[in-house]
Structure formats: structure tokens, C-alpha cells
Design an enzyme around this catalytic site. Sequence first.
Site, PDB file in Angstrom:
ATOM      1  N   ASP A 165       0.839  -1.202   0.000  1.00 44.13           N
ATOM      2  CA  ASP A 165       0.000   0.000   0.000  1.00 44.13           C
ATOM      3  C   ASP A 165       0.874   1.253   0.000  1.00 44.13           C
ATOM      4  O   ASP A 165       2.082   1.207   0.273  1.00 44.13           O
ATOM      5  CB  ASP A 165      -0.921  -0.021   1.226  1.00 44.13           C
ATOM      6  CG  ASP A 165      -2.237   0.707   0.987  1.00 44.13           C
ATOM      7  OD1 ASP A 165      -2.317   1.489   0.023  1.00 44.13           O
ATOM      8  OD2 ASP A 165      -3.172   0.501   1.772  1.00 44.13           O
ATOM      9  N   ASP A 214     -10.676   1.834  -2.870  1.00 45.48           N
ATOM     10  CA  ASP A 214     -11.126   1.421  -1.538  1.00 45.48           C
ATOM     11  C   ASP A 214     -12.646   1.331  -1.469  1.00 45.48           C
ATOM     12  O   ASP A 214     -13.187   0.860  -0.466  1.00 45.48           O
ATOM     13  CB  ASP A 214     -10.627   2.408  -0.481  1.00 45.48           C
ATOM     14  CG  ASP A 214      -9.128   2.289  -0.234  1.00 45.48           C
ATOM     15  OD1 ASP A 214      -8.541   1.259  -0.615  1.00 45.48           O
ATOM     16  OD2 ASP A 214      -8.546   3.235   0.323  1.00 45.48           O
TER      17      ASP A 214
END
Length: 698
Positions: free
Chosen positions: A449, A517
Site C-alpha cells: 500500500d 477502496d
Amino acid sequence: MSEQGTDAARRWTLRGAHTEYVVTVPAHGRWLELVAWGPHGVGNGPSPVAYDGPVPFLTAGDAAPIEYATDADRPFTGADLVVETMTGHRRVAFGFTEAAHDPAAGTLAVTFADPVTGLRAVLRYAVPAGADVVRRWVELTNTGNEPLRLARVGTGGFCVPTPHGALLSHQWGQWAQEFQLEHVDLKHGAFTIGSSQGVPGHLHVPWLAVRDGAEPDGPAWGVAVAWTGSWEITAERDTGGLTRIRAGRRLPDGPLELPARGTLTLPEVAGAYSTDGLDGLARVWHRYQRLLAGDRLVPRPVLYNSWEATYFAVDAKSQLELARIAADLGVETFVVDDGWFVGRNDDTAGLGDWTPDPAGFPDGFEAFIAEVRGLGLRFGLWVEPECVNPRSRLYAEHPDWVYQVDGRPLTPIRNQYLLDLGRPEVADFVHSTLDGLLRRYDIAYLKWDFNRPRTEPGRAGADGPLDLDGAHVTALHRIYDQLRRDHPDVLIESCAGGGARTDLAMAGRADIFWPSDNTAPMDRLAIQHGFLHANAPHLLSSWVTDAPGIFDPRPRSLAFRFVLAMAGVLGIGADIRHWTPQQRAEAAGWISRYKEIREVVTHGEVHLIGGPDQARCAVQYTSPDGRRVVVLAWHTGRSDGPGLLPSRPVRLPLRGLAPDARYRQGDQSYSGSHLSAVGLPVQWTPTHDADLIVLDRE
């Protein structure tokens, strides 16, 4: 071999699977220019982009289809390369010196030099076998005795004939709303997208498509940037009907310095062409990205990720409870997300200290992983190795490792700073951390990430300007390459707060992209529709969750969410502890069906049918041998009306089928002609809002 001298010898053709790209050096020798770009044979005739007429108030180069232009070539309509001497003088002017063309390998190198500054540029081209993508990059060498400043360092220009206006397609977005496909009718002037964040970013995708305004369903040209830092694409249409697309790096920190005898290789940009509009252009990009994946192009395992179930409350007990249920559903990889390491109770601390939390795993992390593996699951782990919290041991020991401007305050984003990966000791730390985790623990999947852009344009104690963006990206790519070499069986998912790090350079290194997301069904449908225009399905990670919509809150069934997630790499992110026995049984059924089709999803030819804002929305995957067709379809309208009043099925026109062949779905048999001309019928009701249909050729 070298080719120079006569005009005929200074013309070269690069051939792809179905296309060709033809360039030439004009008699004056000042630049390389495009002759034609399109299907095989397009160069056998007058050039559709050449121009040698009058240019009032401009220069000849401002109107020419130049492949790589300095500000001496295009002083008024936009250069790709702008160079300054240390005294501030500009206007580097190139002259052709030599070329090397290997038709069998699909490569071309054309060299130009400036006798005043000593700057040499090698324009490199490559068309991979089996692809219709032209790769381009430039190698700059300062052969002079004085440094040079590079004020603009684009990699090249792509010229497209648009006599009736340019129809541009691009993808804009923001966090939780990435890959929104939009079209711009450009009659005159310029259109620019890009990022100054040191990462491709959420706001725009480094991808652009161009069509002539009179033929929206006709030929399409595409341009993409293979650079995981700051970038820019500009399309400008002139009054003569030519659209030129400049693409390459953006320099948010100011000019670069090229020292005497120094060399700089500019990032790749790629051009693609299809006769079949945006849908065909998507398939060209898909084929190319599959070539980039090489022998790693295999169906991805079904995964479960624990983030939305436990957030930061990670411990062995809760994770194993989830893992047991996931294994019963047929999941193959279990990924522990953020919260597994020391000090990580929320997002304010711990980042940078990559040691498993003994409080959460009292029997040891190895024992915990062994229990997960004992369930028949592979094990995966979330990391964010380029960032650090101020409240961490790493930052306390190395506060100079983050980007900073001496004497200025730091800018926290998500309570964290960004490590300066261009510093060798920082790059070594990041690589050794990840390599150490993979060597010590039985990890088969890494979710990498990146949750903040770069804000500070400086390095502690630095003397003089630095190419921070270039150094960070180069180190990032090197670490990826090292991990892939040393741990070839580990799959790496590229994530950056969702889809902020998706570009062609990462498509050749990461195995999977996390596009957003936002996992809500209708929101995600729009995100994935845009994503598949620029990226192949094997790169699309998609989860089934219980998340409500952010931008489109209309509810959808569990079936809708599963069929949607099957469009790429199927995952689950819901808190499955709270699913009913009926929901778990349904989920197990969908997972089983996905395993039957994922080979086709991974390798099949993709056709995008309709879209999220249209009455019909589906994706068709046809196996390479044409024997199996998989159709994923979704109901995009209101869910409280269908089936209650007289209506006819929605028809999905399929593509690429043999007209005389028969295709069977259960007891129903269709001709290829019927499926193409009339369409595959789907009937929506209040309880049936998505479908997975498999057709086998008889």
C-alpha cells in the site's frame, strides 16, 4: 545495422500483430516525423498527417508531425524537450546522425545530436511480438563539457489525424471514485491531464484515447505513460486537423540537471491502435499487459482480506475465526491487513516498525501462519513500506529519512510521512524489510500500500537540486524487480489508497492492482468499467463486501456483488462471521462457479457491452480457442420495477462469435448470428439483478 543517406533509407516501418508505425527523417534532417500509424499497409499511400503548406506566424516544425521535438523545432505549439545552458540560453537544435533498425526484433533507434551543447538524443522504439503497442523512450547524453538544465523532459509526441475534431476519452477520479470514464470533444486548443504527486494519483489515469469526431465507433488511438511518479499527457489539436499528444514526465520540483558526460533515460510511453473504437483499444492494452506479465499470467487465487472485518483490531483469535470460515467457503488465500505489527492500534503510530505484535500473536507469528496454512490457505500480508508514522521507532532513529525541506515544517497526511526512497540507505531498509519478511515467514501474497503523496520537495542536508521523483521511482522499480526475482512465487498487489498507483510500469511488475477502496456495488461497477478500458482483468482485484454506496446508494444483492467481483480477481472483504448460513452457502456456490471460469477471465478476449449509465451493462470474455464464452451482466436501473409489468428481456449483443456456430447454455442453444445480431437475453426482477452466463460452443 545503420541506415542513413538517401531519403528512402531514412524511412522505417515497425510492424505489430495487426498494425504498423511508419516514421521518416525528412531531407533537412532536423527531426524524425510520423508518416502513418494504423493497420497493416496504412503507410502505402500519401501520409494522412504530413503537411508542407504555409504556416503564417509559425514555423514548419509547429505544424509537422514530429515524433520528438525540441523548442527549436516547435517554438510555439509545444515542445517535448526544453533544455537550458547554465547561462540560460535555450533552443537546442538537433541533427540526424544515424539509425539502427531490426525489423525482425521490432526495434528502431534513431540518433540526433546538437553541435552547440553536445546533447545527444537516441529515440528508441520497440513493438513486442504479438502486440499492437509501440513502446517509446529516449536516452539523453550530455557529451559537452558543461552541465545542462532540462526544463521539460517529455518522452515524445504521438500524432493522430482528426479532420473532424478530436474526441478524447480519459479517466478522472478521486479517492473512492477512481477510473471514471469521460469524453471531451476537442475542436481546438489543448487538453491536459497529469499528476504532480510523485505517484500517478487518484485524479487522473496516465491513459488517453483519441478518435476522430466523425467516427466515434471507428479507429481509436491510445497513449499511456509507463511511469510510477509525476506525469503529464497533453493533447492539442491544430487548425489543420492534426492532434498531437505529448506524454512523459512532469517535473514538479523544477528543472533536472544533466552533468557533463551524464546520461538520462526518460520513461517509456506507449501508443496503441485499434480499428474497433474504445472497446477494441481496450483489448489491445489487455494483450500487451498480458505479455508484460509473461509466465506470471496464471489465474489468481480467490482471496479473503480481513480489513473491513477487523480494521486495526488484529489478533490471532479473530483472524483464525475468519480464516476458518473463509476456508469453508472455498477461499484460497487469506490476507491479514493493517494492524498486525507493534504499536499499530490505529493509524497514528507503528508504521515503519515491521515486527509482528506479540500481544496479538502470543504464540508467535510463525505459529499463527502455520494454523492458517493448516486450513489449506495461502497466507498474505499488508505492508506500507514507504511510509512512517512520527510515533514509531524508525522515525525516532532516522528523522532525516523522510522528505523534508530544511527549516520548514513537515506535512503529515494520514498521520504519516513519506520515506525518501532515493536515499540508498532507505531503499536498502525497505528492500531488506520486505525480503526479510518473505524469507522468515510463509508468505505467498503481499499487499503493498501507499497512502500519501509526496509534499516536501527536499532532502535533509541536500546540496543543490535533486531528481527526487526519478530517484524514488527508480528505487521502487528496482525493489519490485528484486523481490520478483528472489521470491517468484509471491504475488504482489499494488495499492495506493485505492487506485493511485496504476500505470504501465507497475503493470509489468505488480501482479494485481487494487483499483479503489470503494467496494459498494453500484459505485464499484463504474470504477471497474473505466478500469477495464485501460487494464486487463488479471490486474483487477475486486472484493465482495457489505459496504453501502457512497455515490450511488442503491442496494444490490449478494449475487450482484459476487458477479461484479468475478470481472477480475475475486476476493471477499466482508465480515463473514456475521453472514447467515444461507449467505455463506450462496457465497460458496459463487466461488465454485468462479473457479470454473477464471481461466477464461484471465486469458479471454474481452468485450465491454454498454456501461453503468446505460440500460445494458455486461462484460464478455471469450476463451482463446473460441470454445467458451463467459458473460457477466448487471442490472443498472431501479430494482423495484422489473418483472412487475409486461416487459421484454434486455438483450446483450455479443461480439467475435462464429455466425454459423451454435452456442449452448444449459438446455438453450443459440446461433452465433442470433447472439450477435439480436443479443443474449437477460431478465431482471426485484430479486435477480445480476447474472453469470456460460456459453459453450457445440
